[in-house]
Design a protein around this motif. Structure first.
Motif, PDB file in Angstrom:
ATOM      1  N   TRP A 240       0.851  -1.194   0.000  1.00  0.00           N
ATOM      2  CA  TRP A 240       0.000   0.000   0.000  1.00  0.00           C
ATOM      3  C   TRP A 240       0.884   1.239   0.000  1.00  0.00           C
ATOM      4  O   TRP A 240       1.806   1.362   0.807  1.00  0.00           O
ATOM      5  N   ASN A 241       0.584   2.156  -0.898  1.00  0.00           N
ATOM      6  CA  ASN A 241       1.321   3.408  -0.991  1.00  0.00           C
ATOM      7  C   ASN A 241       0.947   4.296   0.192  1.00  0.00           C
ATOM      8  O   ASN A 241      -0.158   4.829   0.251  1.00  0.00           O
ATOM      9  N   ALA A 249      -0.260  -1.774  -4.918  1.00  0.00           N
ATOM     10  CA  ALA A 249       0.404  -2.621  -5.913  1.00  0.00           C
ATOM     11  C   ALA A 249       0.246  -4.079  -5.510  1.00  0.00           C
ATOM     12  O   ALA A 249       0.265  -4.416  -4.323  1.00  0.00           O
ATOM     13  N   THR A 250       0.096  -4.956  -6.508  1.00  0.00           N
ATOM     14  CA  THR A 250      -0.037  -6.382  -6.245  1.00  0.00           C
ATOM     15  C   THR A 250       0.454  -7.151  -7.468  1.00  0.00           C
ATOM     16  O   THR A 250       0.687  -6.572  -8.533  1.00  0.00           O
ATOM     17  N   LEU A 259       0.665  -5.057 -10.900  1.00  0.00           N
ATOM     18  CA  LEU A 259      -0.568  -4.307 -11.132  1.00  0.00           C
ATOM     19  C   LEU A 259      -0.658  -3.156 -10.139  1.00  0.00           C
ATOM     20  O   LEU A 259      -0.491  -3.347  -8.930  1.00  0.00           O
ATOM     21  N   ILE A 260      -0.945  -1.962 -10.638  1.00  0.00           N
ATOM     22  CA  ILE A 260      -1.163  -0.793  -9.787  1.00  0.00           C
ATOM     23  C   ILE A 260      -2.658  -0.499  -9.784  1.00  0.00           C
ATOM     24  O   ILE A 260      -3.248  -0.206 -10.832  1.00  0.00           O
ATOM     25  N   MET A 261      -3.267  -0.595  -8.603  1.00  0.00           N
ATOM     26  CA  MET A 261      -4.701  -0.379  -8.459  1.00  0.00           C
ATOM     27  C   MET A 261      -4.981   0.961  -7.793  1.00  0.00           C
ATOM     28  O   MET A 261      -4.248   1.398  -6.898  1.00  0.00           O
ATOM     29  N   HIS A 292       6.954   6.530  -6.710  1.00  0.00           N
ATOM     30  CA  HIS A 292       8.046   5.607  -6.994  1.00  0.00           C
ATOM     31  C   HIS A 292       7.834   4.272  -6.276  1.00  0.00           C
ATOM     32  O   HIS A 292       7.425   4.228  -5.117  1.00  0.00           O
ATOM     33  N   ILE A 293       8.133   3.187  -6.990  1.00  0.00           N
ATOM     34  CA  ILE A 293       7.976   1.845  -6.459  1.00  0.00           C
ATOM     35  C   ILE A 293       9.123   0.985  -6.971  1.00  0.00           C
ATOM     36  O   ILE A 293       9.605   1.168  -8.099  1.00  0.00           O
TER      37      ILE A 293
END
Length: 355
Positions: A240-241, A249-250, A259-261, A292-293
Motif C-alpha cells: 500500500w502506498n 500494488a499487487t 498491477l497498480i490499483m 516511486h515503487i
C-alpha cells in the motif's frame, strides 16, 4: 527482510528459508567502523519466518525499545537489546554472553486460532504493523482469516473470514482503520475496522495474460505443476502506498507484471509494470515519494519505476533505475529511515543499493 525504522540506524532483520537445517532470524547492521554489514545476533527457529517487520518508530530516542515481529507458525514479538541489557535474567542478574553486540530477546508468542480454545493453529502467512497505533498488528493465515492483535494486551481484538481460500498477504493503509488483503482466490479486498460487516472487492484476477506469463520452464508453479492458460492464479503480495493511499500494488503467481490499483476505480488496474523477464517476487513503495515503487524478480533485476510517467495502453515498460544482481532476487525492502537505500536478498547474499 526489513529495515529498522529508527533514525540514524542502518540495520536490517532477516529470516532464512532452508529445508535441511534449522532456520534463523538474523539482525545485521553497518556502522561507521564497519564498511559492510556485520551480524549483531541470530536466533534459531523451528520453522521459517514468512515475514519480519520492525515496529514503526514514534520517537523517544534510546528510551524506545527496538521491537520487531515475525510470522510463520506463530506471531512472535522480539526486542533487540544492547548486550549489557540483554544478558540479565528476571532477577536482574547478568548472564554470560557470546560476544555479540546485541541480543535478540523473545517478548511474546501469539497463536492464531480460528475458533477460541481450539487445540490446533493455522500457519500465519504475513502481517503488517499499524503506523498510527503501534500496539496494533494484523496477521493473515491459510485458514482464510485476518486477525487484529493488541500487542500491549497480547490478545486478539478481532478476527474475520477475509477470503474464500488462503490469505497470502495483508497491509494497513495510512491511518488505523483500513486494511487490504490478497489470497488464493485471486481477489484484492479492502476492509474497514469500523464496519467489518462489509468489504470492497477492489480487484478479481483473471488468467495471467500470455505476454505476462512465465514459460513452463521458468517460475515457481503451485504444486510443482505449470498452470494452464485459463487458470486464475493467486494474488501473492500487496504493497500500500503510504504517501498516496489511493494506490495499491499487487502481483499474481507466475506473472512478470505488477498491477497498480486505484481504490477509487476498482476492478481495472490503472497501470501495469511490464519490465521483468521472469516471476515477480517482491514489491515496495518508496517511503518518501508517492510515485516511486521498486519491484524485484527471478530475472535477477531490481527495478525502480515512476508511475507518474505517461503509460502506453496503461502499461509501463521502462523503469527509471535498474540493478542486475548475480542471482534471482527473492526479497526487497526500501528503508524508511534512510530512503536513499533499498535492500535486496539474492541467493545467500544481502545487498544495500543506493538509489
Amino acid at each position: 527482510m526489513n529495515w529498522c525504522q529508527r533514525p540514524g540506524s542502518f540495520r536490517m532483520g532477516l529470516g532464512s528459508f532452508v529445508t535441511d537445517r534449522p532456520n534463523k532470524i538474523t539482525i545485521i547492521e553497518r556502522t561507521e567502523q564497519d564498511p559492510d554489514f556485520v551480524m549483531m545476533d541470530d536466533v534459531e527457529q523451528s520453522h521459517p519466518s514468512t515475514k519480519l517487520l520492525w515496529a514503526p518508530y514514534k520517537g523517544g530516542g534510546n528510551a524506545t525499545p527496538d521491537v520487531f515481529a515475525t510470522t510463520g507458525d506463530f506471531l512472535k514479538i522480539w526486542e533487540l537489546r544492547p548486550r549489557e541489557d540483554a544478558g540479565r535474567d528476571h532477577y536482574g542478574r547478568r548472564l554470560p554472553t557470546a560476544g555479540s553486540r546485541s541480543s535478540i530477546v523473545p517478548i511474546t508468542v501469539l497463536k492464531n486460532q480460528r475458533r477460541p480454545n481450539s487445540a490446533g493453529h493455522a500457519p500465519i502467512t504475513s502481517m503488517d504493523w499499524n503506523e498510527t497505533d503501534t500496539n496494533m498488528v494484523i496477521t493473515c493465515s491459510v485458514d482464510t482469516t485476518c486477525t487484529v492483535w493488541d500487542i500491549s494486551t497480547q490478545q486478539a481484538k478481532t478476527q474475520l473470514i477475509a477470503h474464500d481460500r488462503e490469505v497470502y498477504d495483508v497491509a494497513f493503509s495510512r491511518g488505523s482503520d483500513v486494511f487490504a488483503s490478497v489470497g488464493a482466490d485471486g481477489s484484492l479486498r479492502m476492509f474497514d475496522l469500523r464496519n467489518l460487516e462489509h468489504s470492497t472487492i477492489l480487484y478479481e484476477a483473471g488468467p495471467v495474460p500470455p505476454e505476462a506469463r512465465v514459460p513452463p520452464s521458468g517460475g515457481n508453479h503451485l504444486g510443482g505443476q505449470p498452470a494452464s492458460g485459463t487458470d486464475i492464479l493467486p494474488l501473492l503480495r500487496l504493497s500500500w502506498n503510504k504517501q498516496d493511499p489511493n494506490y495499491i500494488a499487487t502481483f499474481q503467481t507466475d506473472s512478470t507484471a505488477v498491477l497498480i490499483m486505484d481504490v477509487r476505480v476498482p476492478a481495472i488496474p490503472v497501470t501495469e509494470l511490464r519490465g521483468h523477464g521472469s516471476v515477480v517476487t517482491a514489491i515496495g513503495w518508496a517511503p518518501h515519494s508517492s510515485s516511486h515503487i521498486c519491484t524485484a524478480a527471478d530475472d535477477k533485476q531490481a527495478l525502480v519505476w515512476d508511475i507518474s510517467q505517461p503509460a502506453t495502453e496503461k502499461r509501463l515498460q521502462d523503469p527509471i533505475l535498474a540493478y542486475s544482481a548475480e542471482a534471482a532476487i527473492n526479497q526487497m525492502s526500501w528503508s524508511a529511515s534512510a530512503p536513499d537505500w533499498v535492500g535486496i536478498s539474492c541467493g545467500l547474499t544481502v545487498q544495500a543499493l543506493r538509489v
